[in-house]
Scaffold this motif. Structure first.
Motif, PDB file in Angstrom:
ATOM      1  N   ASP A  21     -14.849-112.247 -40.859  1.00  0.00           N
ATOM      2  CA  ASP A  21     -14.996-112.780 -42.209  1.00  0.00           C
ATOM      3  C   ASP A  21     -16.324-113.499 -42.401  1.00  0.00           C
ATOM      4  O   ASP A  21     -16.721-113.797 -43.528  1.00  0.00           O
ATOM      5  CB  ASP A  21     -13.842-113.721 -42.551  1.00  0.00           C
ATOM      6  N   GLY A  26     -12.420-110.411 -48.468  1.00  0.00           N
ATOM      7  CA  GLY A  26     -11.930-110.486 -47.105  1.00  0.00           C
ATOM      8  C   GLY A  26     -12.567-109.447 -46.196  1.00  0.00           C
ATOM      9  O   GLY A  26     -13.645-108.910 -46.468  1.00  0.00           O
ATOM     10  N   GLN A  68      -4.006-118.030 -44.700  1.00  0.00           N
ATOM     11  CA  GLN A  68      -5.462-117.970 -44.622  1.00  0.00           C
ATOM     12  C   GLN A  68      -6.118-119.299 -44.959  1.00  0.00           C
ATOM     13  O   GLN A  68      -7.113-119.681 -44.336  1.00  0.00           O
ATOM     14  CB  GLN A  68      -5.991-116.873 -45.545  1.00  0.00           C
ATOM     15  N   ARG A  85      -6.077-121.432 -41.822  1.00  0.00           N
ATOM     16  CA  ARG A  85      -6.454-120.798 -40.556  1.00  0.00           C
ATOM     17  C   ARG A  85      -7.431-121.661 -39.760  1.00  0.00           C
ATOM     18  O   ARG A  85      -7.233-121.927 -38.571  1.00  0.00           O
ATOM     19  CB  ARG A  85      -7.065-119.420 -40.836  1.00  0.00           C
ATOM     20  N   ARG A 110       2.732-115.862 -42.574  1.00  0.00           N
ATOM     21  CA  ARG A 110       2.078-114.845 -43.377  1.00  0.00           C
ATOM     22  C   ARG A 110       2.489-113.478 -42.836  1.00  0.00           C
ATOM     23  O   ARG A 110       3.293-113.375 -41.922  1.00  0.00           O
ATOM     24  CB  ARG A 110       0.560-115.026 -43.350  1.00  0.00           C
TER      25      ARG A 110
END
Length: 676
Positions: A68, A78, A188, A191, A338
């Motif tokens: 990323d 993304g 996300q 993260r 997720r």
């Protein structure tokens, strides 16, 4: 391509790429590269990998960042397929040029063969901030101030990827020395924060498997763990309730005591005392079963639960005890995951006179843990109870139980509890899909997949007894690779099937399963699979019984098919070869009798001493003394004396002393390795 390679990108296999993006993108990118439509990789002097795709998209992956952190002109949000295709093309090109060396600016491989295993904690906060960003580090510091706990799997030669299991998620570090490629099941937007917490945990651990940071959670070897007033009050109230249950006995427990157990269980959970809350939940289940005269009420199980709560309460006064391990504090009650990919390891079906239940075991490769999905069904008052095979057609989250127990599961609606139990929701937006398991068992990382049972069973040495360990569901469930099935025998007296097997490196083990009328076809299906010479792996609970390695099977991989014995058809009419009589184990028999005597005393209630039960305690104490367990024998005699004298407080204390001692001695004897 210019000379050199990027070792960090070469370490990204398909599984890691799928975890960083998704499996569909990886498959599409792989097809394009296979067809010659991928980018042509080129390495800049500073280590940046570049490539131009046939559709005109240009990709750049600078060193020191994750996927990323790269760039692509396609404009997709993304990680796009072009970045994945560039990694795959680079791996393929490097495979064809084995003598190429890292280019200028490319990171050196931190783990060449023969070098020590690496730890994420070796990287400083400057590298951490560069990888995840200052905002994520700041969020992690706020969590650090509140305190948190991590369970760590340090890198080993057979499992080179360090893994941190946090309360909210799991973080895995697949690329040595690179934090940007860390894999986590956290959402996300969190993260980076989770990666920072994992790095700090490895830094503070100094090789320990569990570490608590921040707040006042770090255990001091000279100071008992600190609980706030509300937590201490809830724990003391729970102990008072178990005292009343011990005095009255299950036979005299009424609805008022049951209601109090429900209330205190909820309070313990609200105070993040998840393991004592779990004990009370199980006690409530035992009391409910007794009130309903159900067959799943077991006095011995009730006795062990009472002993467990006393042991956990006592451990809170022990210097150096970790609250997270003993009480479950700072564990999140439920954590939404997720998009998560799980591999089914089979299921177990259990039955009572009033209900059937199923436990589906699902490996979470990214986390290195096994999660348990539980369901139960009440039985109708009339009609034939369903067998395990019939339950296989029941649906969970829109899918048949048989499919869930033998497939790959991808879910966008999974929730993980503190005890690693799994919940799956239904919905058009948050979907759960199931596909055939294929060869996923063979691709599982260690320690989910075991090839050396002796090495695995040596590693837990020194861990706390089960009574005060974290209450993690399926903590002993693994997939074991087999190299041989040598003998299959059936003990008709015990209704038990045993098979002599060997793991991948040749260590012997006993695979053992007991007949359950709820699954009449299970033993026949197990025997048939073992006799087919196609079984290469077995998912099982792994443990020691009197020095033997014993595998209690959940499912088997026979060729490309997963066999789940508890869901197999049949009525149990197969012919099985008889087994020889098992060797006598007088110590195990005496300890089992001691637990039964304690369970009988608690079942009747310490307020109601029963002459034959007291004599039973004293006879058992004599046998234990003759067998060399003098301390355990004295505790049983002290309990009998307190009951005869009518000293209730001494009886409660003496019962807890004896029950904890018997439970720990039984566990130690079961796991003992016999030499010679």
């Amino acid at each position: 391509m210019s000379a050199g390679t990027r070792p960090d990108l070469l370490a990204l296999d398909a599984e890691t790429l799928a975890a960083l993006a998704n499996r569909g993108l990886v498959k599409r990118a792989a097809r394009e590269v296979d067809a010659g439509d991928g980018p042509v990789p080129a390495l800049d002097p500073d280590g940046t990998l570049r490539g131009t795709c046939p559709d005109g998209s240009t990709v750049a992956l600078p060193p020191g960042t994750g996927l990323d952190g790269g760039s692509c002109s396609c404009g997709a949000p993304g990680v796009c397929r072009h970045r994945i295709a560039l990694v795959l093309a680079h791996r393929r090109t490097a495979a064809g040029a084995p003598d190429s060396s890292p280019g200028p600016g490319a990171p050196e491989s931190p783990q060449e063969p023969g070098t020590p295993a690496w730890s994420p904690g070796a990287l400083d906060d400057e590298a951490l901030t560069a990888a995840v960003g200052a905002r994520a580090v700041a969020a992690a510091r706020r969590t650090l101030e509140r305190g948190y706990t991590a369970r760590l799997h340090h890198a080993r030669p057979d499992a080179p990827q360090p893994v941190a299991e946090l309360a909210a998620c799991t973080v895995r570090f697949p690329v040595p020395g690179e934090l940007g490629f860390a894999v986590t099941d956290a959402a996300q937007d969190r993260r980076g924060e989770m990666i920072a917490l994992a790095v700090w945990a490895f830094r503070a651990a100094d090789g320990r498997p569990t570490v608590a940071l921040g707040g006042r959670s770090e255990p001091d070897p000279d100071t008992p763990p600190v609980l706030d007033a509300a937590q201490r009050s809830a724990l003391d109230t729970a102990l008072d309730l178990t005292r009343e249950l011990l005095l009255d006995g299950a036979v005299h427990a009424g609805p008022v005591l049951a209601a109090a157990f429900h209330r205190v269980r909820d309070e313990l959970a609200a105070r993040s005392l998840h393991w004592p809350a779990g004990v009370l939940a199980d006690l409530i289940g035992q009391l409910d079963a007794y009130a309903a005269r159900a067959a799943d009420h077991r006095p011995e199980e009730t006795a062990l639960l009472l002993a467990e709560l006393h042991a956990r309460h006592r451990a809170t006064a022990h210097p150096g005890a970790a609250p997270s391990e003993v009480l479950g504090v700072r564990e999140t009650a439920e954590t939404p995951l997720r998009r998560v990919r799980l591999t089914a390891l089979g299921c177990r079906v259990r039955g009572t006179a009033t209900a059937r239940s199923a436990e589906v075991y699902l490996a979470h490769p990214a986390a290195g843990t096994v999660l348990v999905l539980r369901r139960s069904w009440d039985l109708p008052a009339d009609g034939t109870p369903p067998t395990g095979h019939a339950l296989g057609a029941r649906r969970i989250a829109g899918h048949r139980l048989a499919a869930l127990a033998s497939g790959n599961v991808v879910s966008e609606s999974a929730v993980r509890s503190a005890a690693r139990e799994l919940g799956l929701g239904r919905g058009r937006i948050a979907a759960t899909t199931v596909s055939p398991v294929g060869t996923a068992w063979t691709d599982l990382p260690a320690p989910l997949l075991l090839t050396d049972l002796d090495a695995r069973l040596r590693s837990p040495e020194g861990r706390p007894p089960r009574l005060i360990r974290a209450r993690i569901a399926a903590e002993s469930v693994h997939v074991v690779e087999l190299s041989a099935v040598e003998d299959v025998r059936y003990d008709a007296a015990e209704q038990r099937l045993e098979a002599a097997v060997r793991d991948a490196v040749g260590n012997p083990a006993t695979l053992a399963a007991t007949y359950d009328p709820a699954c009449p076809g299970a033993l026949d299906a197990l025997a048939a699979a073992l006799a087919s010479s196609t079984v290469t792996h077995v998912s099982a609970t792994v443990g020691r019984v009197a020095g033997r390695t014993v595998l209690e099977p959940v499912a088997l991989l026979a060729g490309t098919a997963v066999v789940v014995p508890d869901l197999a058809p049949g009525g149990g009419s197969g012919t099985l070869a008889p087994a020889a009589a098992p060797a006598a184990d007088p110590v195990a028999a005496d300890l089992a009798e001691a637990l039964a005597a304690l369970a009988d005393t608690a079942h009747r209630g310490l307020r109601h001493p029963h002459g034959p039960a007291l004599s039973r305690l004293e006879r058992t104490a004599d046998r234990l003394g003759l067998g060399g367990l003098a301390t355990t024998a004295e505790l049983l005699r002290a309990l009998a004396h307190a009951l005869r004298s009518g000293d209730r407080e001494a009886a409660v204390r003496g019962w807890a002393d004896a029950a904890v001692r018997v439970a720990v001695a039984t566990e130690a004897h079961r796991e003992a390795v016999r030499h010679g």
